[in-house]
Structure formats: structure tokens, C-alpha cells
Write a protein that holds these residues in place. Structure first.
Motif, short mmCIF file in Angstrom:
data_model
loop_
_atom_site.label_atom_id
_atom_site.label_comp_id
_atom_site.label_asym_id
_atom_site.label_seq_id
_atom_site.Cartn_x
_atom_site.Cartn_y
_atom_site.Cartn_z
N ILE A 165 48.08 25.98 44.36
CA ILE A 165 48.36 27.32 45.05
C ILE A 165 49.21 28.42 44.36
N ALA A 166 49.05 29.54 44.56
CA ALA A 166 49.97 30.48 44.54
C ALA A 166 50.28 31.34 45.73
N HIS A 167 51.51 31.49 46.09
CA HIS A 167 51.99 32.28 47.16
C HIS A 167 51.83 33.75 47.08
N GLU A 168 51.73 34.25 48.30
CA GLU A 168 51.66 35.92 47.78
C GLU A 168 52.65 36.67 47.20
N ASP A 169 53.95 36.23 47.17
CA ASP A 169 54.80 36.86 46.26
C ASP A 169 54.58 36.64 44.92
N ASP A 170 53.92 35.39 44.53
CA ASP A 170 53.71 35.01 43.19
C ASP A 170 52.86 36.11 42.84
N ARG A 171 51.66 36.44 43.51
CA ARG A 171 50.40 37.18 43.34
C ARG A 171 50.94 38.51 43.13
N GLU A 172 51.73 39.00 43.95
CA GLU A 172 52.43 40.46 43.91
C GLU A 172 53.25 40.72 42.68
N TYR A 173 54.00 39.57 42.23
CA TYR A 173 54.67 39.65 40.89
C TYR A 173 53.65 39.92 39.72
N ILE A 174 52.66 39.41 39.44
CA ILE A 174 51.81 39.75 38.47
C ILE A 174 51.00 40.78 38.77
N ARG A 175 50.58 41.29 40.27
CA ARG A 175 50.11 42.67 40.15
C ARG A 175 51.05 43.70 39.88
N ARG A 176 52.21 43.62 40.07
CA ARG A 176 53.17 44.41 39.59
C ARG A 176 53.56 44.67 37.92
N TRP A 177 53.45 43.37 37.36
CA TRP A 177 53.24 43.30 35.98
C TRP A 177 51.96 43.97 35.47
N ALA A 178 51.07 43.78 35.82
CA ALA A 178 49.79 44.39 35.36
C ALA A 178 49.83 46.05 35.66
N GLU A 179 50.45 46.21 36.76
CA GLU A 179 50.49 47.78 37.07
C GLU A 179 51.34 48.59 36.02
N ASP A 180 52.68 48.02 35.65
CA ASP A 180 53.56 48.25 34.91
C ASP A 180 53.26 48.68 33.40
N PHE A 181 52.24 47.70 32.91
CA PHE A 181 51.82 47.71 31.80
C PHE A 181 50.45 48.14 31.35
N GLY A 182 49.66 48.62 32.38
CA GLY A 182 48.23 48.93 32.16
C GLY A 182 47.27 48.07 32.03
N PHE A 183 47.43 46.83 32.71
CA PHE A 183 46.69 45.66 32.50
C PHE A 183 45.74 45.39 33.81
N THR A 184 45.88 46.23 34.74
CA THR A 184 45.07 45.86 35.91
C THR A 184 43.75 45.83 35.84
N GLY A 185 43.12 44.73 36.31
CA GLY A 185 41.69 44.62 36.08
C GLY A 185 41.34 43.82 34.83
N GLU A 186 42.27 43.77 33.75
CA GLU A 186 42.29 43.21 32.41
C GLU A 186 41.99 41.92 32.27
N ARG A 187 40.89 41.42 31.51
CA ARG A 187 40.72 39.77 31.37
C ARG A 187 41.19 39.40 29.74
N PHE A 188 41.87 38.33 29.82
CA PHE A 188 42.47 37.67 28.66
C PHE A 188 41.86 36.65 27.93
N PHE A 189 41.95 36.46 26.86
CA PHE A 189 42.04 35.02 26.32
C PHE A 189 43.47 34.37 26.38
N VAL A 190 43.72 33.85 27.28
CA VAL A 190 44.99 32.92 27.61
C VAL A 190 45.44 31.95 26.65
N LEU A 191 46.29 32.03 25.79
CA LEU A 191 46.71 31.05 24.71
C LEU A 191 48.16 30.28 24.89
N ASP A 192 48.13 29.13 25.04
CA ASP A 192 49.54 28.47 24.95
C ASP A 192 49.63 27.76 23.72
N SER A 193 50.20 28.09 22.76
CA SER A 193 50.20 27.50 21.40
C SER A 193 51.57 26.58 21.35
N PHE A 194 52.21 26.53 22.36
CA PHE A 194 53.30 25.73 22.26
C PHE A 194 53.37 24.35 22.87
#
Length: 354
Positions: A165-194
Motif C-alpha cells: 500500500i501507498a497512502h494518498e500523501d505518498d502518492r501526492e509526494y510523487i505527483r508533486r515531484w513529477a510536476e516539478d521536474f516535468g515527468f508527469t505521465g513519464e514511464r521509466f526503466f527503474v534501476l536499483d544498482s545498490f
């Protein structure tokens, strides 16, 4: 029902850590809630992975058991946990999915008359001394081993579904990040190299070339996930990917639940080692490439019912399947050198082109 034919009314799950291991136990929680919809279910976990369980719809109680630093703090933590468990009322059964001395002690502290744990190699240290019922498991996958621990309760589950589960405030945090950096609707190759273990890390240069090729073939920019203390290296990796013809950005700092929201909103593909972030992605049904070094893909593969994953491991390596944190055969970070970039890209193709 338990061995006496009585349905348990109060069930305590003991799985303290780590993040990936807690995710592996979530299908057992789902099965318990399905088998015993009216039961009260609690969970004891260390504070870090416990954040995945806060506000979980299938849980009634969550107990955070701090990792003690020293004898005095350990005694205080045990005393506080004992009081919290007793204040909640008597527990009918405790199920120990950890199989260690400390988890056995927690099970015993609950006061549950029936304490279920593993029989055999999965029961380590002196865990068996705390258990009243020990279950011989036949499954190779740890996810299905966990489900088999429920058999003494008459709960015979086959579906390995993890509810994250993610809570609504978690989703809102990601939405704001995407809006601030122009990534709204963008899909990625998510890499965790660590990875916390050096035996679970693949050479960085190989990730660079894979990320560049994924961008070239599928048009997916790379989103570099990182944990505490890894941000600087993530920025270095992003620069190397960009210099190699790919496109890469560094993910925002996230909690585990914010990471779930990030995947839900922006992941088209995920890759990484045998770590919590990889298992979370697979449990969400995101196409996932999982690389294994000293751990064992037969045991730890993210075999959730809805998962779409490719597990890659070179079993010819002497450390494969040993679960060594440090390797005496390879230099740090080189236990997975036998895995080639071509193998990873072939796995990506099978996932994205199927």
C-alpha cells in the motif's frame, strides 16, 4: 483451524526484517486474512521494514521492535514489547517466519500457547526451543515456504499475493515531484544498482551499458533509485549513463511507501539485485529483472502470483547460493561478473516484448 479444530481468533506474525523478507511474508498475511476474516492479526517488525506495514488494511496491530544497541537497551526493548503484546490481549498463535533466536524470543513473549516455526535448516540458532509446532517445508521458494507454515492452522494457501500500500500523501509526494521536474505521465526503466551486501552488486559499468541500450531499443529513460547515503553515487551513475548515450535521472528521496507510489505511477520496467526494492517491484506486477550473486534465486526469486520477472544467476560461481555477505573468492562487487549484459538485455526483451 488449529490442530484442535478451533479457529484462531488472535494471530501474531513475527517477521522482523529485512525489507525483502517482509515482502516475502506478505502473501502469508493475505492468506491468513482470507482464511480467518474475523481474526485479529498483529505483526512484529523492526522499525525500517515496519513502515511498509503502517496502515495496512489486512493488519489490526503493528509492533515496532527496535534493534537494540547494548544489553541495557535490549532488556528495555524486550520489556516494552512484552507489555505492548500483553496489553493487546492474549494471542492464540504466533507464527515465526524469521527462524532466529530473537524472533523465537518475540514469539514466546507474546504468550501464545501455540508458536509455529520452521523445522530443519530454516530454523536457525536456538529458534526451535521457543516453538511448540515445527513445520517441515517442502517448497524451494521462501514465499511458498512461508505459506506452508500456515498448514497447522488448516490454512492451505496456494496464491502468493502480496498486498502493498501507498497512502494518498505518498502518492501526492510523487505527483508533486513529477510536476516539478516535468515527468508527469513519464514511464521509466527503474534501476536499483545498490545493495547492502557487496555480494549482491553487479559492476556499475555494465548497468551503464544496459541502461543506454534499454533507452535505445525501448525509448525508456532510466530512473535511478537510491537509499540513504547512495545519492551521490546515483548522480555519478546518471552522468555515466548520459555520457554513454542513454538518459537518466535520479529518483527523489523516498520512504518505502513513497517508493511504492513511485513505481505505481512511473515504472515500465525494473532491474536490480536481490534487494527489497526489487521484490517490491515484482510484487506490484512490474516487469522485473532480478540478478542474484551469493544468495539463491531458487529460494529468493520474487515468485508472487502476479509477478512478471526474470531471475538471472551464474551457479558456476563458488559463492552462488551461499548467502555470504562477503566473498573470499571475488573482489568486492564482483560475485556477479558471470552475468553478461546480453543475458540481462535478453531478459528485458522477453518481459517487454511478450
Amino acid at each position: 483451524m488449529n490442530d484442535s479444530g478451533v479457529k484462531p481468533r488472535r494471530i501474531l506474525i513475527v517477521k522482523l526484517s529485512a525489507v525483502g523478507d517482509v515482502v516475502h511474508a506478505l502473501p502469508a498475511l493475505n492468506a491468513l486474512r482470507t482464511c480467518f476474516p474475523e481474526a485479529t492479526i498483529g505483526w512484529v517488525a523492526h522499525p525500517g521494514p515496519a513502515s511498509l506495514l503502517e496502515g495496512h488494511p489486512q493488519l489490526d496491530y503493528l509492533y515496532k521492535f527496535p534493534r537494540p544497541r547494548g544489553v541495557k537497551e535490549a532488556l528495555s526493548s524486550v520489556k516494552n514489547l512484552r507489555k505492548a503484546l500483553c496489553d493487546a490481549g492474549p494471542w492464540d498463535v504466533a507464527i515465526d517466519f524469521q527462524g532466529l533466536t530473537k524472533s523465537g524470543l518475540v514469539s514466546w513473549l507474546s504468550g501464545a500457547r501455540q508458536r509455529i516455526g520452521f523445522q530443519g535448516a530454516a530454523s536457525r540458532e536456538v529458534n526451535a526451543l521457543f516453538m511448540t509446532t515445527r513445520v517441515p517445508t517442502t517448497a524451494e521458494s521462501v514465499i511458498h515456504m512461508n505459506l506452508q507454515l500456515l498448514a497447522p492452522l488448516g490454512c492451505h494457501a496456494t496464491e502468493a499475493r502480496a498486498v502493498l500500500i501507498a497512502h494518498e500523501d505518498d502518492r501526492e509526494y510523487i505527483r508533486r515531484w513529477a510536476e516539478d521536474f516535468g515527468f508527469t505521465g513519464e514511464r521509466f526503466f527503474v534501476l536499483d544498482s545498490f545493495a547492502g551486501w557487496e555480494t549482491k552488486r553487479w559492476p556499475r559499468a555494465r548497468w551503464v551499458r544496459v541502461a543506454a541500450e534499454v533507452h535505445k531499443q525501448y525509448g525508456l529513460p532510466t530512473l535511478l533509485f537510491h537509499g540513504p547515503g547512495e545519492q551521490e553515487e546515483a548522480h555519478q551513475l546518471a552522468a555515466e549513463i548520459s555520457d554513454s548515450g542513454g538518459t537518466a535521472v535520479v529518483a527523489p528521496k523516498t520512504t518505502l511507501r513513497q517508493y511504492i507510489a513511485l513505481l505505481e505511477q512511473h515504472a515500465a520496467l525494473m532491474a536490480g539485485g536481490d534487494t527489497g526494492p526489487m521484490h517490491i517491484a515484482a510484487a506490484l506486477g512490474i516487469p522485473t529483472v532480478a540478478l542474484f550473486g551469493s544468495s539463491c534465486s531458487r529460494r529468493n526469486a520474487p515468485a508472487f502470483s502476479n509477478a512478471r520477472f526474470e531471475a538471472i544467476q551464474d551457479f558456476s560461481q563458488p559463492c552462488a547460493g551461499t548467502f555470504w555477505r562477503k566473498c573470499s573468492h571475488h573482489a568486492p562487487g564482483h560475485c556477479m561478473d558471470g552475468i553478461t549484459e546480453a543475458e540481462v538485455l535478453e531478459a528485458v526483451a522477453r518481459l517487454l516484448c511478450s
